[in-house]
Write a protein that holds these residues in place. Structure first.
Motif, PDB file in Angstrom:
ATOM      1  N   UNK A 105       0.812  -1.214   0.000  1.00  0.00           N
ATOM      2  CA  UNK A 105       0.000   0.000   0.000  1.00  0.00           C
ATOM      3  C   UNK A 105       0.845   1.263   0.000  1.00  0.00           C
ATOM      4  N   UNK A 106       2.045   1.196   0.562  1.00  0.00           N
ATOM      5  CA  UNK A 106       2.877   2.393   0.674  1.00  0.00           C
ATOM      6  C   UNK A 106       3.808   2.580  -0.506  1.00  0.00           C
ATOM      7  N   UNK A 107       4.298   1.506  -1.086  1.00  0.00           N
ATOM      8  CA  UNK A 107       5.324   1.600  -2.120  1.00  0.00           C
ATOM      9  C   UNK A 107       4.706   1.951  -3.472  1.00  0.00           C
ATOM     10  N   UNK A 108       5.599   2.406  -4.388  1.00  0.00           N
ATOM     11  CA  UNK A 108       5.207   2.650  -5.772  1.00  0.00           C
ATOM     12  C   UNK A 108       4.344   3.872  -5.978  1.00  0.00           C
ATOM     13  N   UNK A 168       5.704   5.644   9.593  1.00  0.00           N
ATOM     14  CA  UNK A 168       6.642   6.682   9.160  1.00  0.00           C
ATOM     15  C   UNK A 168       8.014   6.100   8.862  1.00  0.00           C
ATOM     16  N   UNK A 169       8.474   5.198   9.722  1.00  0.00           N
ATOM     17  CA  UNK A 169       9.772   4.555   9.472  1.00  0.00           C
ATOM     18  C   UNK A 169       9.753   3.768   8.171  1.00  0.00           C
ATOM     19  N   UNK A 170       8.635   3.077   7.894  1.00  0.00           N
ATOM     20  CA  UNK A 170       8.545   2.315   6.643  1.00  0.00           C
ATOM     21  C   UNK A 170       8.537   3.247   5.433  1.00  0.00           C
ATOM     22  N   UNK A 171       7.819   4.371   5.521  1.00  0.00           N
ATOM     23  CA  UNK A 171       7.764   5.313   4.402  1.00  0.00           C
ATOM     24  C   UNK A 171       9.141   5.911   4.123  1.00  0.00           C
ATOM     25  N   UNK A 172       9.874   6.278   5.170  1.00  0.00           N
ATOM     26  CA  UNK A 172      11.209   6.861   4.975  1.00  0.00           C
ATOM     27  C   UNK A 172      12.180   5.857   4.380  1.00  0.00           C
ATOM     28  N   UNK A 173      12.054   4.596   4.765  1.00  0.00           N
ATOM     29  CA  UNK A 173      12.929   3.576   4.178  1.00  0.00           C
ATOM     30  C   UNK A 173      12.636   3.368   2.697  1.00  0.00           C
ATOM     31  N   UNK A 174      11.344   3.421   2.330  1.00  0.00           N
ATOM     32  CA  UNK A 174      10.978   3.166   0.930  1.00  0.00           C
ATOM     33  C   UNK A 174      11.378   4.321   0.028  1.00  0.00           C
ATOM     34  N   UNK A 175      11.137   5.553   0.498  1.00  0.00           N
ATOM     35  CA  UNK A 175      11.308   6.724  -0.371  1.00  0.00           C
ATOM     36  C   UNK A 175      12.572   7.524  -0.047  1.00  0.00           C
ATOM     37  N   UNK A 176      13.541   6.927   0.625  1.00  0.00           N
ATOM     38  CA  UNK A 176      14.815   7.624   0.864  1.00  0.00           C
ATOM     39  C   UNK A 176      15.517   7.989  -0.441  1.00  0.00           C
ATOM     40  N   UNK A 177      15.514   7.137  -1.482  1.00  0.00           N
ATOM     41  CA  UNK A 177      16.170   7.550  -2.733  1.00  0.00           C
ATOM     42  C   UNK A 177      15.453   8.688  -3.452  1.00  0.00           C
ATOM     43  N   UNK A 178      14.190   8.971  -3.078  1.00  0.00           N
ATOM     44  CA  UNK A 178      13.431  10.014  -3.783  1.00  0.00           C
ATOM     45  C   UNK A 178      13.574  11.393  -3.153  1.00  0.00           C
TER      46      UNK A 178
END
Length: 248
Positions: free
Chosen positions: A155-158, A188-198
């Motif tokens: 749900x969070x990725x992509x 929040x921790x999961x979102x930051x891990x996923x979108x750190x390259x962005x």
């Protein structure tokens, strides 16, 4: 309907009201039974290996009379029993009388858009529909449900910047709420891990991330203040308890 039991009884039930119309007793527990197609023979198998076959005798009719011809015509007509599909459709065209109780048909429950998406395993659409309600209790319940189903990462990725910004704004707004901070911290921790390259690829997303950073800094500062206050109060409370015990 025929039923055999271990007490040796074979009973025949009427399907309209399930009352016993006929019963027969056998010398041993009944293990199986069978009925011929014309209902003239009844075979009963018992636990001691005995097989009982009974024949239903029908009274003979005198041929050539008008009554016998009418009976033959009546017998040739198919009997409406539970073996016929029309048996279960009887009474559907009948209208209720004035004294009958009419039961209203149960309406089908209408699911919310996020519930429909969740049932179809469309986790990202379910989260977007939950956030569109602007109700934090629904959104945080959706986070918990997605985590329990193992679909939180899906749900969070992509997400593109347009789909990521509402999520970041929601986290920055409610991350300091004591009712939801424990669950939103993991999200929040999961979102930051996923979108750190962005990071630093979109100005609007960077602005939302800075807003989330400021909210977290303020929450950390508040927690540090509370911890210091708790450290100051603990000796005072301990001393008051000791003095109270000594006074007693």
């Amino acid at each position: 309907m025929l039923a055999g039991s271990l007490d040796g009884h074979v009973k025949i039930f009427e399907l309209d009201n399930f009352k016993v119309t006929h019963a027969s007793k056998y010398p041993a527990p009944v293990m199986s039974l069978g009925l011929s197609a014309d209902c003239s023979l009844l075979a009963v198998g018992m636990a001691d290996g005995m097989l009982s076959v009974r024949k239903h005798g029908k009274p003979k009719q005198v041929l050539g009379t008008a009554a016998a011809a009418a009976d033959r015509r009546r017998l040739r007509q198919p009997r409406l029993t539970a073996a016929n599909y029309r048996y279960f459709l009887r009474g559907r065209s009948s209208k209720a009388s004035a004294g009958d109780v009419v039961v209203a048909a149960r309406r089908r429950a209408h699911l919310a858009p996020y519930d429909r998406a969740l049932r179809q395993f469309r986790y990202r659409d379910a989260l977007d529909s939950a956030m569109a309600t602007k109700r934090p209790d629904i959104v945080h319940s959706m986070f918990d449900e997605l985590a329990a189903r193992g679909g939180l990462h899906t749900a969070l990725a992509g997400r593109d910047p347009a789909g990521l910004m509402p999520l970041l704004k929601h986290l920055a707004k409610y991350i300091r709420d004591p009712r939801h901070s424990s669950s939103l911290a993991g999200v929040t921790s999961r979102v930051l891990d996923i979108y750190a390259p962005a990071v630093h690829t979109n100005e609007q997303v960077d602005a939302c991330l800075r807003q989330l950073r400021d909210a977290l800094k303020e929450e950390v500062r508040l927690q540090e203040t509370l911890m210091k206050l708790s450290g100051c109060l603990e000796p005072i409370l301990a001393a008051s308890l000791v003095s109270g015990v000594a006074f007693n």
